[in-house]
Design an enzyme around this catalytic site. Structure first.
Site, PDB file in Angstrom:
ATOM      1  N   LYS A   1      -2.867   0.927  -8.907  1.00  0.00           N
ATOM      2  CA  LYS A   1      -3.652   0.829  -7.853  1.00  0.00           C
ATOM      3  C   LYS A   1      -3.121   1.307  -6.712  1.00  0.00           C
ATOM      4  O   LYS A   1      -4.019   1.915  -5.592  1.00  0.00           O
ATOM      5  CB  LYS A   1      -4.443  -0.512  -7.807  1.00  0.00           C
ATOM      6  CG  LYS A   1      -5.332  -0.761  -9.017  1.00  0.00           C
ATOM      7  CD  LYS A   1      -6.191  -2.019  -8.785  1.00  0.00           C
ATOM      8  CE  LYS A   1      -7.093  -2.103  -9.963  1.00  0.00           C
ATOM      9  NZ  LYS A   1      -6.572  -2.626 -11.314  1.00  0.00           N
TER      10      LYS A   1
HETATM   11  C1  PLP Z   1      -6.940  -2.633 -12.584  1.00  0.00           C
HETATM   12  C2  PLP Z   1      -6.118  -2.448 -13.664  1.00  0.00           C
HETATM   13  C3  PLP Z   1      -6.535  -1.833 -14.892  1.00  0.00           C
HETATM   14  C4  PLP Z   1      -8.012  -1.499 -15.098  1.00  0.00           C
HETATM   15  O1  PLP Z   1      -8.339  -0.371 -14.176  1.00  0.00           O
HETATM   16  P1  PLP Z   1     -10.032  -0.069 -13.942  1.00  0.00           P
HETATM   17  O2  PLP Z   1      -9.952   1.087 -13.057  1.00  0.00           O
HETATM   18  O3  PLP Z   1     -10.596  -1.354 -13.372  1.00  0.00           O
HETATM   19  O4  PLP Z   1     -10.818   0.202 -15.198  1.00  0.00           O
HETATM   20  C5  PLP Z   1      -5.890  -1.920 -15.858  1.00  0.00           C
HETATM   21  N1  PLP Z   1      -4.346  -2.381 -15.778  1.00  0.00           N
HETATM   22  C6  PLP Z   1      -3.961  -2.711 -14.634  1.00  0.00           C
HETATM   23  C7  PLP Z   1      -2.559  -2.998 -14.519  1.00  0.00           C
HETATM   24  C8  PLP Z   1      -4.783  -2.650 -13.369  1.00  0.00           C
HETATM   25  O5  PLP Z   1      -4.236  -3.287 -12.371  1.00  0.00           O
END
Ligand code: PLP
Length: 460
Positions: free
Chosen positions: A110
């Protein structure tokens, strides 16, 4: 480039307004009015670009209200915080490619979007002499990445709700140890969906939203999806020869990451298939494999950032599945609200299966995959990444190149890795330095009124 709502209820807005709006004022999600395409020749010409250079090529096609030099500077600044010179390097292990998305400040993918969004917010607010109150829900990673994206930034206050006790200890510390005055952590007694409902409720209250200049950082913000499109293209350029299609395996929660892959494909990236990997919270797998989109209850798993039933970005995909018919999208969500499910035609479900394949990976299979992968390659997978790797092992049987998105550093979810392998995970400096730091956080019930009162009191 103008942006429209999936529900059809707003006048088109330009990029900066789309970023500031977050959730569209009619309750829908914002999408570009058309998807800019690139040719195979253009794609080839990008092979030697650095990550920030490529990011500019992609992002600038969706942005026509920020001067090019400013946009490039925002992008450069955002990716300079990454600890790897390639930003999102690809490594090959045992026949699969691992796209490492965890070299940002909070060690999860993210950061790729939120470092950019933080700088973008600051830029727009400065230009407009405005303030912004960011309110977001997190199952762990979004919150810490968002907080680190905006900490100390002028004109911005941030309120992040997380489900108390349901994030990993490292995730909680990464959020609550940030003591900047503009950062406010709220631990809610409830699930991530409760947190998300509260945020959606506050955002849906237009009077409150306007009075306090609420903005979103969760994956409903278009700029986040946009920033994520870049690494699909970057990865393809690292692993594929001209014209060769690849498979991407994406550990999925809120559908933001995989939707960015869908956008990359729509723009012209040779993608054979997008694999949607879920944990036990498998509504999207049931949907793709059986056409059943009915909401269950959230269960806690080894991959908490995917412990989600109602994936907010799914609405963006539905808009395209429904051939850009906003009335059909609105009707679908009205049905979801009334009946807890959405019905689809056979033709629509056929299209879904052309776009995606899906597998749900349970706790035991996740642990097995971490253990086996380490045994075979010496490489440690975090539990989210392991879900994607396992799904790829189950779903891809031919020799199409497979890129698995590594969404978090294994040390961020060290307990699961220890359970799988029996060995402690080497702790990277970014985590070691959290130990013993002072923290700040308020605890509340899953009650929108309490949260609202806290925001009013704090922002004034
Ligand atoms: C947020 C997240 C996901 C999922 O991603 P989305 O965009 O919500 O589908 C998967 N793995 C990790 C480590 C995350 O932080």
């Amino acid at each position: 480039m103008r942006y429209l709502s999936t529900r059809g209820g707003i006048a088109p807005v330009r990029f900066k307004d789309a970023v500031m709006m977050g959730l569209a004022d009619d309750g829908g999600l914002l999408l570009p009015e058309s998807i800019p395409a690139f040719s195979a020749a253009e794609l080839e010409s990008w092979r030697t670009l650095t990550y920030p250079q490529l990011a500019f090529k992609i992002i600038s096609r969706f942005v026509d209200d920020i001067p090019a030099t400013d946009l490039q500077a925002l992008i450069d600044r955002s990716y300079a915080t990454f600890s790897h010179p390639e930003v999102t390097p690809v490594v090959q292990k045992d026949g699969v490619y691992i796209l490492e998305l965890f070299h940002g400040v909070t060690l999860a993918f993210k950061d790729v979007a939120l470092q950019f969004l933080g700088n973008l917010f600051e830029y727009i607010l400065h230009e407009r002499h405005e303030r912004l109150t960011i309110v977001g829900a997190t199952s762990g990673d979004t919150g810490s990445a968002a907080i680190h994206g905006v900490r100390g930034k002028a004109g911005i206050s941030i309120f992040i709700l997380h489900p108390h006790g349901k994030t990993s200890p490292v995730q909680a510390l990464q959020m609550t140890s940030v003591l900047d005055e503009n950062v406010h952590n709220i631990a809610v007694d409830g699930t991530f969906d409760d947190c998300q409902d509260i945020v959606k409720g506050l955002m849906g209250d237009l009077e409150f939203k306007q009075k306090y200049s609420l903005g979103a950082v969760n994956s409903i913000n278009w700029a986040r999806v946009l920033a994520q499109v870049v690494y699909y293209i970057y990865a393809w350029l690292r692993v594929a020869e001209q014209g060769r299609k690849v498979v991407f395996s994406v550990p999925t929660g809120n559908f933001g990451d995989i939707f960015a892959g869908y956008m990359a494909q729509q723009m012209g990236l040779p993608v054979e298939k997008l694999l949607l990997a879920t944990n036990e919270n498998n509504i999207l797998t049931r949907f793709i494999n059986q056409g059943d989109y009915s909401v269950g209850t959230v269960v806690q798993t080894l991959s908490p950032s995917m412990d989600i039933q109602v994936a907010s970005n799914f609405e963006r995909y539905l808009f395209y599945l429904f051939k850009q018919d906003a009335a059909r999208v609105s009707a679908a969500f009205a049905q979801l609200k009334a009946e807890g499910k959405i019905s689809f035609s056979q033709q629509e479900l056929q299209q879904v299966r052309q776009d995606f394949r899906s597998a749900s990976v349970d706790r035991q299979a996740t642990l097995e995959t971490i253990r086996q992968f380490k045994h075979d390659t010496g490489y440690l997978l975090d539990p989210h990444t392991a879900v994607g790797v396992r799904a790829a092992q189950e779903l891809v049987t031919d020799d199409t190149p497979v890129v698995c998105l590594a969404t978090a550093h294994p040390a961020k979810f060290g307990e699961a890795v220890v359970e799988a392998t029996g060995d402690a995970v080497p702790v990277p400096p970014a985590i070691a330095q959290l130990e013993g730091l002072p923290t700040r956080c308020v605890r509340m019930q899953a009650d929108a009124g309490q949260v609202r009162a806290f925001i009013i009191l704090t922002v004034g």
